[in-house]
Design an enzyme around this catalytic site. Structure first.
Site, short mmCIF file in Angstrom:
data_model
loop_
_atom_site.label_atom_id
_atom_site.label_comp_id
_atom_site.label_asym_id
_atom_site.label_seq_id
_atom_site.Cartn_x
_atom_site.Cartn_y
_atom_site.Cartn_z
N CYS A 1 -1.93 -5.40 2.70
CA CYS A 1 -0.81 -6.22 3.17
C CYS A 1 -0.05 -6.63 1.91
CB CYS A 1 -1.29 -7.41 4.01
SG CYS A 1 -2.51 -8.47 3.21
N ASN A 2 0.59 -7.74 1.91
CA ASN A 2 1.35 -8.14 0.73
C ASN A 2 0.42 -8.45 -0.45
OD1 ASN A 2 3.58 -8.90 -0.82
ND2 ASN A 2 3.33 -11.03 -0.25
#
Length: 170
Positions: free
Chosen positions: A138-139
């Site tokens: 994800c980020n």
């Protein structure tokens, strides 16, 4: 003395204060009772990432967990990763010979991970059944993607929640 007059007298005796306001673009302002002045040195209202977190963690055979920084071609090649599962944020660049999947998922407490898992698990299974390495990211690699990997370990590998959580945390 009325209550209002009493409050006004106490207000006059308060110590003056300065409030610092940081805008989204990093500009800072000092606000006093009489004025607002821009401060010279900008300071961001968030932590600026000056060093990429480009080392994925091997969770179990074929499954790696990391941040979006791990999507760099050099990193993917170094770890033999040929599948990339992006959760909530697409891989910044997509390279040939890598199979990508993007699953929308906001990083909010009310996000329904069951919906995300229903899209993620078949993709992870496909990679692992083909004996290919997959990066789940994800980020920052600390919320959505670890949750998906924990869900995979529970639902597919049949680990208990505690064992799945500890495997990912380790």
């Amino acid at each position: 003395m009325s209550f209002l007059k009493s409050l006004q007298a106490k207000k006059r005796n308060l110590k003056s204060t300065e409030t610092y306001i940081t805008s989204v673009d990093g500009r800072r302002f000092k606000q006093t009772k009489d004025e607002v002045v821009e401060v010279e040195k900008p300071q961001y209202g968030y932590v600026v990432d000056t060093k990429p977190d480009d080392t994925p963690s091997k969770i179990i055979d074929h499954i790696y967990l990391g941040s979006q920084d791990c999507c760099d071609e050099k990193v993917l090649r170094e770890y033999g990763i040929t599948y990339v599962l992006s959760i909530g944020i697409e891989a910044p660049v997509q390279y040939p010979n890598i199979t990508y999947k993007f699953v929308e998922c906001l990083d909010l407490p009310e996000s329904d991970l069951v919906i995300s898992l229903s899209e993620c698990i078949p993709f992870i299974k496909r990679a692992t059944y083909e004996n290919c390495n997959i990066l789940v990211h994800c980020n920052a690699g600390v919320s959505r993607s670890p949750s998906v990997v924990v869900g995979y370990l529970i639902l597919v590998e049949k680990l208990s929640y505690v064992d799945a959580y500890n495997t990912v945390k380790k």
